[in-house]
Design a protein around this motif. Structure first.
Motif, PDB file in Angstrom:
ATOM      1  N   ASP A 133      38.986 -15.069   8.858  1.00  0.00           N
ATOM      2  CA  ASP A 133      39.406 -16.273   9.574  1.00  0.00           C
ATOM      3  C   ASP A 133      40.259 -17.149   8.654  1.00  0.00           C
ATOM      4  N   ARG A 134      41.506 -17.427   9.051  1.00  0.00           N
ATOM      5  CA  ARG A 134      42.424 -18.107   8.133  1.00  0.00           C
ATOM      6  C   ARG A 134      41.957 -19.522   7.804  1.00  0.00           C
ATOM      7  N   ARG A 135      41.318 -20.215   8.750  1.00  0.00           N
ATOM      8  CA  ARG A 135      40.858 -21.577   8.478  1.00  0.00           C
ATOM      9  C   ARG A 135      39.671 -21.578   7.515  1.00  0.00           C
ATOM     10  N   GLU A 136      38.753 -20.675   7.746  1.00  0.00           N
ATOM     11  CA  GLU A 136      37.626 -20.564   6.827  1.00  0.00           C
ATOM     12  C   GLU A 136      38.106 -20.116   5.453  1.00  0.00           C
ATOM     13  N   ARG A 137      39.060 -19.183   5.440  1.00  0.00           N
ATOM     14  CA  ARG A 137      39.622 -18.713   4.166  1.00  0.00           C
ATOM     15  C   ARG A 137      40.312 -19.854   3.422  1.00  0.00           C
TER      16      ARG A 137
END
Length: 530
Positions: A235-239
């Motif tokens: 997940d790009r936001r979590e990353r």
């Protein structure tokens, strides 16, 4: 607080709202929040800053001042405390501060008392409060009590283990923190939790309370593991959130390795990642990165850009004292004394009392020639924290300048092995004509801290007084190499002049005049050599 707040005036209560609301949450309806930070308005998941170990000392000092202010109107009181043998270290710290700072309060400590149940802990808002307010002893104890009741390596276990490890590290119990993180690594294959443990291990290695056990090279290996794992989060936001955190941690490791440029690149990468991929919100995450970029910009020689970042941090979170201190320090280095003083005084008002803004304002007052004001600030700094060694060093040096040698010696004797204080002792012995004792003090200081410019400068001035101008020039030259300054240049000029090297003496005096243009003594010396 439950006994005193109902009797206290509204103005006094408002002055210590944070302290009262923190230690007595049931009084929050009675005590409105006046001083708030950005974190106070955020959900728990976005409150990423953990208070420093001295947070509870700040609270205790604020409570002591509240009690002292109340007793001014109400008269003397006695406080009887039962079961002190079972007291939390935070409570004992409060009692110590009350005894030291509130003369109208008599405290009677009774080790035993009525039987009381052992503390019980539960997952949830009890534990959030410990973390948010910096109650590290309680968090460590809660971790020890609750972790055995949870499936090892599970999500709840990891959340509590991370909080307990952070608390243990804050309490100078890094070995226990490391053992807890190692247990998690043995019990889990979850990449996000393993990355968190790797990050925490790296921070243990670069921030260890024992400088001899710090190992930035091993820390680099652990933080690289954290970066590798969080880079793979789908997940790009979590990353963006977790990887930004880890890149910021790697920047600290690089700073400890002396690689400020690489640290800057990493912080900028984290900022760019956040702007591109981070979910809306997370203002503290963004602010921490920008404040860290400010520190690196200042180191790398771009103070105006650093000020812009700190201005933004203060504007976004005007209730957070530390940004004022950081900006004040930068303004002081730039010679903006009025602005620096204003920042330090803003820090004093923003939260519970702590010594750093008083210590730093003393530097401003000293630079202006206000020795009495500087001394008052240093006196207050050590009243707030009797363990604040830097304040004793500066106060001892200031007392020497004021010819108060007995008081200066008393400060030196608080930590007789401290090289900075040994250097001050050398100044005292020189001023009192004990040249043998002065040389012994300076030599001892340099044995402990060979890079201490003040000790080289002091020993150089002593050598000149002893009639050895060559030795004086050698020591003063080393002092200039380590930390240039008007006074050491002035002293070296006199030694060079005595050796007949007038051109070099003039060069030193011209340099000193540029550093301290308001110093008439330097101008007079230059005129003599014209």
């Amino acid at each position: 607080m439950h006994a005193l707040v109902p009797e206290a005036g509204d103005e006094l209560i408002a002055a210590y709202d944070i302290e009262i609301r923190t230690v007595a949450p049931a009084l929050r309806d009675r005590v409105p929040a006046r001083r708030v930070t950005l974190a106070d308005r955020l959900p728990q998941g976005e409150r990423i800053l953990v208070p420093a170990p001295l947070r509870t000392l700040r609270l205790a000092n604020g409570l002591a001042e509240f009690v002292r202010g109340h007793l001014t109107a109400a008269g003397p009181m006695e406080l009887r405390v039962a079961n002190t043998a079972h007291a939390d270290p935070t409570d004992l710290q409060l009692l110590d501060v009350l005894e030291r700072r509130v003369p109208g309060l008599a405290i009677v400590r009774e080790p035993s008392g009525p039987s009381h149940p052992a503390p019980s802990y539960a997952l949830g808002p009890e534990l959030d409060r410990y973390r948010n307010e910096g109650f590290h002893h309680a968090m460590a104890e809660a971790g020890a009590a609750l972790l055995p009741t949870l499936p090892e390596g599970g999500a709840k276990w990891w959340t509590l283990a991370h909080r307990a490890a952070t608390a243990l590290a804050a309490l100078d119990r890094e070995d226990e923190a490391r053992e807890l993180l190692d247990r998690g690594r043995r019990a889990s294959t979850d990449p996000k939790n393993l990355a968190t443990a790797a990050y925490a291990t790296a921070m243990l290695l670069v921030r260890h309370h024992d400088p001899g056990r710090r190992d930035p090279e091993e820390a680099l290996a652990w933080i690289n593991q954290a970066v590798a794992l969080t880079s793979l989060l789908p997940d790009r936001r979590e990353r963006a959130f977790h990887l930004g955190f880890d890149l910021n941690g790697k920047a600290l490791v690089q700073v400890r390795l002396g690689r400020a440029g690489e640290a800057m690149r990493l912080v900028q990468e984290a900022i760019d990642l956040g702007e591109r991929d981070l979910a809306p919100g997370h203002p503290i995450h963004r602010l921490v990165l920008r404040a860290n970029r400010a520190q690196l910009l200042a180191v790398l020689g771009d103070p105006e850009a650093a000020l812009a970042d700190l201005d933004a941090a203060v504007a976004a979170d005007p209730g957070y004292p530390d940004y004022y201190v950081d900006r004040g320090n930068l303004r002081y280095r730039l010679g903006r004394l009025d602005e620096a003083e204003a920042d330090y005084e803003s820090a004093m008002r923003a939260g519970p009392p702590f010594p750093e803004p008083y210590y730093n304002r003393s530097e401003v007052r000293y630079a202006r020639g206000d020795l009495a004001g500087a001394l008052a600030d240093l006196d207050h700094a050590v009243e707030l924290d009797p363990g604040f060694t830097d304040a004793y060093v500066n106060r001892a040096g200031l007392l020497v300048a004021m010819d108060e040698f007995d008081r200066a010696k008393a400060d030196v004797e608080r930590d007789p092995g401290n090289p900075f204080l040994l250097s001050v002792l050398g100044q005292i012995e020189t001023a009192q004509g004990n040249l043998v004792g002065a040389r012994k003090a300076f030599d001892s200081a340099l044995e402990r801290a060979p890079e201490l410019a003040a000790a080289w400068a002091g020993r150089g001035a002593l050598a000149f007084e002893e009639g050895d101008a060559h030795a004086a020039v050698a020591d003063l030259t080393r002092a200039v190499e380590l930390e240039d300054g008007a006074e050491v240049r002035f002293n070296r000029a006199y030694a060079l002049r005595s050796l007949g090297d007038l051109e070099a003496a003039r060069a030193d005096l011209r340099h000193a005049a540029a550093l301290a243009p308001e110093d008439d003594q330097i101008g007079e010396a230059l005129a003599e050599l014209a």
